[in-house]
Design a protein around this motif. Structure first.
Motif, PDB file in Angstrom:
ATOM      1  N   ALA A  22       7.193  -1.341   4.445  1.00 33.47           N
ATOM      2  CA  ALA A  22       6.300  -2.463   4.152  1.00 33.47           C
ATOM      3  C   ALA A  22       4.947  -1.960   3.652  1.00 33.47           C
ATOM      4  CB  ALA A  22       6.134  -3.345   5.389  1.00 33.47           C
ATOM      5  N   ASP A  23       4.404  -0.939   4.314  1.00 33.52           N
ATOM      6  CA  ASP A  23       3.131  -0.363   3.879  1.00 33.52           C
ATOM      7  C   ASP A  23       3.238   0.213   2.469  1.00 33.52           C
ATOM      8  OD1 ASP A  23       1.877  -1.042   6.244  1.00 33.52           O
ATOM      9  OD2 ASP A  23       2.116   0.951   7.148  1.00 33.52           O
ATOM     10  N   ALA A  24       4.342   0.896   2.197  1.00 34.96           N
ATOM     11  CA  ALA A  24       4.534   1.463   0.858  1.00 34.96           C
ATOM     12  C   ALA A  24       4.616   0.361  -0.190  1.00 34.96           C
ATOM     13  CB  ALA A  24       5.797   2.333   0.833  1.00 34.96           C
ATOM     14  N   GLU A  28       2.302  -0.363  -3.392  1.00 37.58           N
ATOM     15  CA  GLU A  28       2.849  -0.617  -4.727  1.00 37.58           C
ATOM     16  C   GLU A  28       2.214  -1.861  -5.330  1.00 37.58           C
ATOM     17  OE1 GLU A  28       6.960  -1.902  -7.024  1.00 37.58           O
ATOM     18  OE2 GLU A  28       6.982  -1.750  -4.845  1.00 37.58           O
ATOM     19  N   ALA A  29       2.068  -2.903  -4.516  1.00 43.03           N
ATOM     20  CA  ALA A  29       1.473  -4.151  -5.003  1.00 43.03           C
ATOM     21  C   ALA A  29       0.033  -3.936  -5.459  1.00 43.03           C
ATOM     22  CB  ALA A  29       1.539  -5.228  -3.914  1.00 43.03           C
ATOM     23  N   VAL A  30      -0.726  -3.167  -4.682  1.00 42.92           N
ATOM     24  CA  VAL A  30      -2.120  -2.876  -5.057  1.00 42.92           C
ATOM     25  C   VAL A  30      -2.148  -2.128  -6.393  1.00 42.92           C
ATOM     26  CG1 VAL A  30      -4.146  -1.494  -4.426  1.00 42.92           C
ATOM     27  CG2 VAL A  30      -3.034  -2.940  -2.702  1.00 42.92           C
ATOM     28  N   ALA A  31      -1.280  -1.144  -6.531  1.00 41.40           N
ATOM     29  CA  ALA A  31      -1.230  -0.363  -7.774  1.00 41.40           C
ATOM     30  C   ALA A  31      -0.789  -1.231  -8.952  1.00 41.40           C
ATOM     31  CB  ALA A  31      -0.296   0.830  -7.606  1.00 41.40           C
ATOM     32  N   ALA A  32       0.173  -2.097  -8.730  1.00 39.09           N
ATOM     33  CA  ALA A  32       0.649  -2.976  -9.813  1.00 39.09           C
ATOM     34  C   ALA A  32      -0.454  -3.939 -10.245  1.00 39.09           C
ATOM     35  CB  ALA A  32       1.889  -3.742  -9.363  1.00 39.09           C
ATOM     36  N   ALA A 113       6.242  -9.564  -1.559  1.00 34.64           N
ATOM     37  CA  ALA A 113       7.332 -10.279  -0.888  1.00 34.64           C
ATOM     38  C   ALA A 113       8.244  -9.303  -0.149  1.00 34.64           C
ATOM     39  CB  ALA A 113       8.131 -11.101  -1.904  1.00 34.64           C
ATOM     40  N   GLU A 114       8.557  -8.183  -0.769  1.00 32.40           N
ATOM     41  CA  GLU A 114       9.403  -7.183  -0.111  1.00 32.40           C
ATOM     42  C   GLU A 114       8.707  -6.584   1.105  1.00 32.40           C
ATOM     43  OE1 GLU A 114      11.208  -4.331  -2.719  1.00 32.40           O
ATOM     44  OE2 GLU A 114      11.928  -5.885  -4.082  1.00 32.40           O
ATOM     45  N   ALA A 115       7.400  -6.408   1.022  1.00 29.35           N
ATOM     46  CA  ALA A 115       6.633  -5.906   2.176  1.00 29.35           C
ATOM     47  C   ALA A 115       6.714  -6.906   3.327  1.00 29.35           C
ATOM     48  CB  ALA A 115       5.179  -5.663   1.787  1.00 29.35           C
ATOM     49  N   ASP A 116       6.570  -8.180   3.010  1.00 30.19           N
ATOM     50  CA  ASP A 116       6.659  -9.215   4.047  1.00 30.19           C
ATOM     51  C   ASP A 116       8.033  -9.219   4.711  1.00 30.19           C
ATOM     52  OD1 ASP A 116       4.063  -9.966   3.508  1.00 30.19           O
ATOM     53  OD2 ASP A 116       4.624 -11.728   2.313  1.00 30.19           O
ATOM     54  N   VAL A 117       9.075  -9.096   3.909  1.00 33.99           N
ATOM     55  CA  VAL A 117      10.436  -9.084   4.453  1.00 33.99           C
ATOM     56  C   VAL A 117      10.634  -7.876   5.375  1.00 33.99           C
ATOM     57  CG1 VAL A 117      12.887  -8.795   3.843  1.00 33.99           C
ATOM     58  CG2 VAL A 117      11.479 -10.452   2.614  1.00 33.99           C
ATOM     59  N   SER A 118      10.175  -6.714   4.936  1.00 33.17           N
ATOM     60  CA  SER A 118      10.317  -5.515   5.776  1.00 33.17           C
ATOM     61  C   SER A 118       9.569  -5.669   7.094  1.00 33.17           C
ATOM     62  CB  SER A 118       9.813  -4.274   5.040  1.00 33.17           C
ATOM     63  OG  SER A 118      10.728  -3.902   4.036  1.00 33.17           O
ATOM     64  N   SER A 119       8.363  -6.218   7.039  1.00 37.28           N
ATOM     65  CA  SER A 119       7.596  -6.433   8.270  1.00 37.28           C
ATOM     66  C   SER A 119       8.296  -7.424   9.189  1.00 37.28           C
ATOM     67  CB  SER A 119       6.191  -6.954   7.941  1.00 37.28           C
ATOM     68  OG  SER A 119       5.347  -5.905   7.585  1.00 37.28           O
ATOM     69  N   GLN A 120       8.818  -8.483   8.596  1.00 37.44           N
ATOM     70  CA  GLN A 120       9.539  -9.481   9.403  1.00 37.44           C
ATOM     71  C   GLN A 120      10.772  -8.867  10.043  1.00 37.44           C
ATOM     72  OE1 GLN A 120      10.220 -12.661   6.629  1.00 37.44           O
ATOM     73  NE2 GLN A 120       8.075 -13.299   6.647  1.00 37.44           N
TER      74      GLN A 120
END
Length: 142
Positions: A22-24, A28-32, A113-120
């Motif tokens: 999730a952190d990664a 990625e989102a910040v870089a994008a 969205a993928e980060a949120d899913v991983s955290s969940q």
């Protein structure tokens, strides 16, 4: 009581891996988003340059009309045509950069969205492990 054997060893490792993922994805989102911002800046710069080249072409046409020698008139018209051609190319380049900016924004949203899913998933896994531990401690409450 805690989960036994393999479950006890996997529980924190899986949750930690999901949170690390999730952190990664957040990184990625910040870089994008930074990439989208850069592409947007390039698109704007190309659009400004295209407009300036278009003005150069029009001014060369005006200059060609008032130039006295055929040689100079030909040179100015050729320069104006080059500026117009380059203006069109730069305008297409601006469009491509704008498309890349939109794509990078979409990729940032996907990564979030993928980060949120991983955290969940990590939270749900930890919760299941806690529930399993409680049920082992108090088997009569099920």
């Amino acid at each position: 009581m805690k989960p036994h054997g393999e479950e006890a060893r996997k529980a924190p490792t899986l949750a930690q891996a999901l949170e690390a993922r999730a952190d990664a994805r957040r990184q990625e989102a910040v870089a994008a988003r930074a990439q989208a911002k850069a592409y947007d800046a390039l698109a704007q710069a190309c659009q400004q340059r295209s407009q300036a080249l278009s003005v150069v072409s029009r001014m060369d046409a005006v200059l060609a009309d008032v130039t006295e020698t055929d040689e100079e008139r030909s040179r100015v018209r050729a320069d104006g045509q080059r500026a117009l051609d380059h203006s069109r190319l730069t305008e297409r380049e601006a469009s491509l950069h704008a498309t890349e900016a939109r794509r990078a924004d979409a990729e940032a949203s996907r990564a979030d969205a993928e980060a949120d899913v991983s955290s969940q998933k990590a939270g749900a896994f930890v919760s299941r492990m806690h529930d399993a531990a409680r049920s082992l401690e108090h088997p009569d409450k099920e």
